[in-house]
Design a protein around this motif. Sequence first.
Motif, PDB file in Angstrom:
ATOM      1  N   UNK A  18      44.997  41.187  29.815  1.00  0.00           N
ATOM      2  CA  UNK A  18      44.439  42.068  30.488  1.00  0.00           C
ATOM      3  C   UNK A  18      45.057  41.619  32.102  1.00  0.00           C
ATOM      4  N   UNK A  19      45.113  40.445  32.328  1.00  0.00           N
ATOM      5  CA  UNK A  19      45.656  39.911  33.656  1.00  0.00           C
ATOM      6  C   UNK A  19      47.316  40.490  33.903  1.00  0.00           C
ATOM      7  N   UNK A  20      47.970  40.315  32.623  1.00  0.00           N
ATOM      8  CA  UNK A  20      49.455  40.573  32.737  1.00  0.00           C
ATOM      9  C   UNK A  20      49.567  42.057  32.993  1.00  0.00           C
ATOM     10  N   UNK A  21      48.805  42.959  32.185  1.00  0.00           N
ATOM     11  CA  UNK A  21      48.713  44.317  32.254  1.00  0.00           C
ATOM     12  C   UNK A  21      48.189  44.951  33.594  1.00  0.00           C
ATOM     13  N   UNK A  22      47.395  44.206  34.372  1.00  0.00           N
ATOM     14  CA  UNK A  22      47.279  44.867  35.516  1.00  0.00           C
ATOM     15  C   UNK A  22      47.731  43.843  36.698  1.00  0.00           C
ATOM     16  N   UNK A  23      48.675  43.001  36.381  1.00  0.00           N
ATOM     17  CA  UNK A  23      49.613  42.215  37.197  1.00  0.00           C
ATOM     18  C   UNK A  23      48.784  41.399  38.320  1.00  0.00           C
ATOM     19  N   UNK A  24      47.742  40.808  37.712  1.00  0.00           N
ATOM     20  CA  UNK A  24      47.050  40.027  38.504  1.00  0.00           C
ATOM     21  C   UNK A  24      46.842  38.625  37.861  1.00  0.00           C
ATOM     22  N   UNK A  25      46.134  37.699  38.514  1.00  0.00           N
ATOM     23  CA  UNK A  25      46.183  36.250  38.271  1.00  0.00           C
ATOM     24  C   UNK A  25      45.106  36.293  37.094  1.00  0.00           C
ATOM     25  N   UNK A  26      45.082  35.388  36.285  1.00  0.00           N
ATOM     26  CA  UNK A  26      43.918  35.210  35.272  1.00  0.00           C
ATOM     27  C   UNK A  26      42.674  34.894  36.026  1.00  0.00           C
ATOM     28  N   UNK A  27      42.537  34.212  37.385  1.00  0.00           N
ATOM     29  CA  UNK A  27      41.257  33.957  37.830  1.00  0.00           C
ATOM     30  C   UNK A  27      40.637  35.370  38.512  1.00  0.00           C
ATOM     31  N   UNK A  28      41.676  36.106  38.795  1.00  0.00           N
ATOM     32  CA  UNK A  28      41.219  37.641  39.437  1.00  0.00           C
ATOM     33  C   UNK A  28      41.045  38.369  38.341  1.00  0.00           C
ATOM     34  N   UNK A  29      41.466  38.243  37.112  1.00  0.00           N
ATOM     35  CA  UNK A  29      41.230  39.130  36.061  1.00  0.00           C
ATOM     36  C   UNK A  29      39.651  38.767  35.531  1.00  0.00           C
ATOM     37  N   UNK A  30      39.224  37.377  35.411  1.00  0.00           N
ATOM     38  CA  UNK A  30      37.863  37.058  35.178  1.00  0.00           C
ATOM     39  C   UNK A  30      37.016  37.364  36.205  1.00  0.00           C
TER      40      UNK A  30
END
Length: 52
Positions: A18-30
């Motif tokens: 999800x983080x890769x698809x949204x181009x955000x960090x894993x922390x931001x995705x969480x």
Amino acid sequence: MCGPHFCSMKITEDVRKYAAEQAISEEEALKKGMEEKSKEFVEKGAEVYAKA
């Protein structure tokens, strides 16, 4: 820890994807995911034990 309805390895994989698809960090995705689930919880009545 994994069980019939929960697998932490799968959740970690899903967060990273999800983080890769949204181009955000894993922390931001969480953080974003928790905000979405929090909103969904409140919209469904904020009951810990949902009726089946």
